[in-house]
Structure formats: structure tokens, C-alpha cells
Design an enzyme around this catalytic site. Structure first.
Site, PDB file in Angstrom:
ATOM      1  N   ASP A 184      -5.954  -2.991  -8.710  1.00 16.79           N
ATOM      2  CA  ASP A 184      -6.919  -3.022  -7.719  1.00 16.79           C
ATOM      3  C   ASP A 184      -8.142  -3.789  -8.418  1.00 16.79           C
ATOM      4  OD1 ASP A 184      -8.605  -2.898  -5.458  1.00 16.79           O
ATOM      5  OD2 ASP A 184      -9.980  -1.340  -6.311  1.00 16.79           O
ATOM      6  N   ASP A 186     -11.822  -4.676  -6.734  1.00 14.96           N
ATOM      7  CA  ASP A 186     -13.075  -4.103  -6.840  1.00 14.96           C
ATOM      8  C   ASP A 186     -13.250  -2.816  -7.370  1.00 14.96           C
ATOM      9  OD1 ASP A 186     -14.902  -6.248  -4.665  1.00 14.96           O
ATOM     10  OD2 ASP A 186     -12.746  -6.160  -4.146  1.00 14.96           O
TER      11      ASP A 186
END
Length: 407
Positions: A184, A186
């Protein structure tokens, strides 16, 4: 019957003392004329103190062997113990697992709890190796005799109670092969949320931050929440994307993680519910092989408040992981997924190893393991790579690493 199966009548020789060059050679030389076979051999060095254990078949003349050993260790200024052994370490062939323990600090009480739980499960700690002593303390325990899935469940409870991280992985060949790591972006690869940074430029920072947090906890449908947040960006000058990219802070250890594993042939991908205008540049900057994210629609130099193309949501992240693995020729079992939010859950479940990194509670509970230290390269310890190996490889490549703190 193999020699090891017939080695019930064995001797365990344990030599201890200050380490110096040639200890192992001298001890083995003293055994050479006794007609024994080496069944097992282990050596541990800690703070300049050496413990050498040699399991050998019973000699024809035990007294003669003992005299030769005594003479050897006396010259070395060490001590030796000789006792009846019990054959080979057969327990290592049953339910073997690697248990990685990480703390900052790692208190004796926490290690006592972990060791006690392993024993309660019928497990035996065969070997312990330090993986790092700064900026976290990381230890790897080779455990046999305890079923890995059950051990993982029980140790997760102790880890939470002790404020440490514990990862349990089955001991198999996958750990030694080339793998695909899908991250991922963020709050995992980078600090903060890009959409919140864009919203600050548009004057809706607080509103978007509230929606983001609820979506990451799994309280809101991700696609609906994303479209609602993007609408608040309508009319924002596209130059704000450049400003946000310039303000991005990559999480500590991220570059070390990618740099180190790329040397070993690993492949990397990022999958984000954020925006390709950011993630594509991040991938190029960090040397990441694949990237997938949503795309902000831009018309006449301004954001329209809409997305172009399909949304990369919770299911889309898992789909991306499978497609990247197939494209790169990596088996699904050899994939590692890293994430922090509810929209990462399907990706973490699809991977061979799912790691919750500084994640929300719903993600920590569902993942195979969780890391709560602020250093992304701590993942290297889960793969059996030590801090010393990382620094040696960096030094050979011309990277300067800071001096370690005094113990």
C-alpha cells in the site's frame, strides 16, 4: 538404519570461554584421533564469549578423548564439559517455525512471556539469533514441535500485552526464494494520506481527513467515500499535485527495504487507493517494478472532481496482486502484501504473507503478522536478513550508514 538413527549412544561436548581464532579447529583436531563421527555441531558467540557444542558418536576410549579435550581447552584458556548425549535433534523435523520478536526496547519480561508461551505449546527453541540491535532489537527464534498457526494465534495475544511485535512463519523453502512484495502507499510506504494533502490545498482538509479515517477503519464503503472526497477537489489547479509530491515523506526504512531486496532479485509493486499521478512517480523514484492506482480526471489544467477509469478498491488491490504475480512469474505463495487500512484486507488475505504495518485494529487482527515499529525495513528481519548484512551490502555499494549507538 542411518548413522544418525543409530547414534543413541553419543557424547555432547560443550566448550565455553573467551572467543579467539582457531577454537573450533583445535577442538575438532582433538577429536580426530578418537574414531568418532560428528552428529551435530553448533556454535554461538555473544559479546566475545563462545559456546561450542559438538555431539559425537561414542568413542572407543572415552578417557583418552577426555584427556585430549582437556589439553586442548587448557591451552585455549577455556572450559569443557562432556556428558551423555541423546542422538540427533529430531525435534527439528516437526512443525518447524521461525519466530521473529521485535521490540524497542525488548524487555526481559516480554521475552520471558514469549518463551513461556512457546513451551506451553509444546515447542522447543532450537536456536536464537539476533537480527538487529538498533534502532529496534530483533531476535529470530527457530522453534520446533509447535504448530505454526496455533503458535501465531497465541503469541499475538502475548505480543499485544507486552507491547512488542511477534511474527510466526513456517520454516520452508519459500523464505529463501525470490518473492514479490506488494505495498500500500498512503500511511504505509509514505507518511500521511495524499488525498488529505490535496484537500488542504482545496480548503477541505478536515472534512476529507474525517472521511478517510472512517473508510480506513472499515466503517464506510471505500469507493463511495473516495468519490465523495474527490468531489471536494473540483476546481483545484493541477499544479497542486506537484506541490504535494514535493512534500511527501517516505517512511523510514522504505528505501533500505527496496534497495536491499532488489539486490536479492525481489520484485516490488505498489497498489494504492490514491492516485496514479503520485504513485507512478514514486515507483520511478524508488525503483519499484509495478504500480496501480486511481487516476484523477484533469481538464484544462484543473481537477474535475471525478476519477478517470475504474476504481482501485479493496477487491481491486487483491486483483492487482494476483495479476502482478502472474505477470512477473511469482507464485502467489511467494508474495508478501503490506498494508494498514480496511481496503488492504483482501490483498493481505490473498498474499502468501500478509503484514499489517502500523495498521488499524481490524487489519492487525486479520493479517498473518503485524509490525508496529516506525521502520519499514524491519520487514527484512522477518525474511532472515540481519542489520549487519544490510549495512555490509550498503557499504560495498558505497552507501554511508550512520554509526550505531553505544550498547
Amino acid at each position: 538404519m542411518s548413522p544418525h538413527d543409530a547414534a543413541d549412544d553419543t557424547l555432547l561436548i560443550t566448550v565455553t570461554g573467551a572467543d579467539r581464532p582457531g577454537v573450533t579447529s583445535r577442538v575438532l583436531d582433538s577429536l580426530a584421533g578418537s574414531g568418532v563421527s560428528v552428529v551435530d555441531l553448533e556454535q554461538i558467540l555473544m559479546r566475545g564469549r563462545l559456546v561450542l557444542g559438538v555431539l559425537v558418536t561414542a568413542p572407543r576410549d572415552r578417557k583418552r578423548l577426555r584427556r585430549r579435550l582437556d589439553a586442548a581447552v587448557e591451552d585455549l584458556g577455556m572450559t569443557v564439559e562432556v556428558e551423555k548425549g541423546s542422538g540427533d535433534n529430531r525435534s527439528r523435523h516437526r512443525d518447524r517455525a521461525h519466530v521473529t520478536v521485535i521490540g524497542a526496547p525488548l524487555k526481559a519480561s516480554a521475552m520471558a512471556a514469549i518463551a513461556g508461551r512457546i513451551a506451553d505449546c509444546g515447542g522447543n527453541i532450537d536456536r536464537i539469533e539476533r537480527m538487529a540491535r538498533y534502532p529496534v532489537t530483533a531476535l529470530e527464534l527457530d522453534v520446533s514441535g509447535a504448530q505454526p498457526d496455533r503458535l501465531r494465534q497465541l503469541l499475538a495475544v502475548d505480543a499485544a500485552a507486552q507491547g512488542i511485535d511477534v511474527a510466526v512463519q513456517p520454516a520452508n523453502l519459500l523464505r529463501h526464494g525470490v518473492r514479490l512484495i506488494v505495498m500500500d502507499v498512503d500511511s504505509t510506504l509514505i507518511q500521511g494520506e495524499v488525498i488529505e494533502m490535496l484537500a488542504e490545498h482545496a480548503g477541505f482538509g478536515a472534512e476529507v481527513a474525517d472521511i478517510t479515517e472512517r473508510a480506513m477503519r472499515g466503517e464506510l464503503d471505500f469507493e463511495q467515500s473516495l468519490r465523495a472526497r474527490v468531489k471536494l477537489l473540483a476546481g483545484l489547479d493541477a499544479s497542486a499535485i506537484d506541490d504535494v509530491y514535493g512534500a511527501i515523506v517516505v517512511n523510514p526504512g522504505a528505501r533500505t527495504l527496496v534497495r536491499t531486496l532488489r539486490r536479492l532479485g525481489y520484485r516490488f509493486a505498489i497498489v494504492s487507493g490514491g492516485f496514479s499521478q503520485i504513485t507512478d512517480r514514486l515507483a520511478a523514484d524508488l525503483g519499484i517494478h509495478r504500480a496501480r492506482a486511481n487516476t484523477l480526471e484533469i481538464v484544462d489544467g484543473r481537477l474535475t472532481g471525478e476519477l478517470a477509469g475504474p476504481v482501485v478498491d479493496r477487491a481491486g488491490k487483491a486483483t492487482a496482486l494476483r495479476e502482478f504475480a502472474a505477470d512477473l512469474g511469482v507464485p502467489i505463495d511467494a508474495t508478501i502484501a503490506i498494508g494498514d487500512g480496511a481496503n488492504d484486507l483482501d490483498m493481505l488475505a490473498a498474499a502468501g504473507l500478509g503484514i499489517a504495518y502500523n495498521a488499524r485494529p481490524v487489519v492487525r487482527e486479520a493479517a498473518d503478522t503485524a509490525l508496529n515499529v516506525p521502520y519499514l525495513d524491519a520487514i527484512l528481519y522477518l525474511l532472515g536478513i540481519t542489520r549487519e548484512e544490510i549495512e555490509a551490502a550498503d557499504a560495498a555499494a558505497g552507501f554511508v550508514t550512520p554509526a550505531p549507538p553505544l550498547p
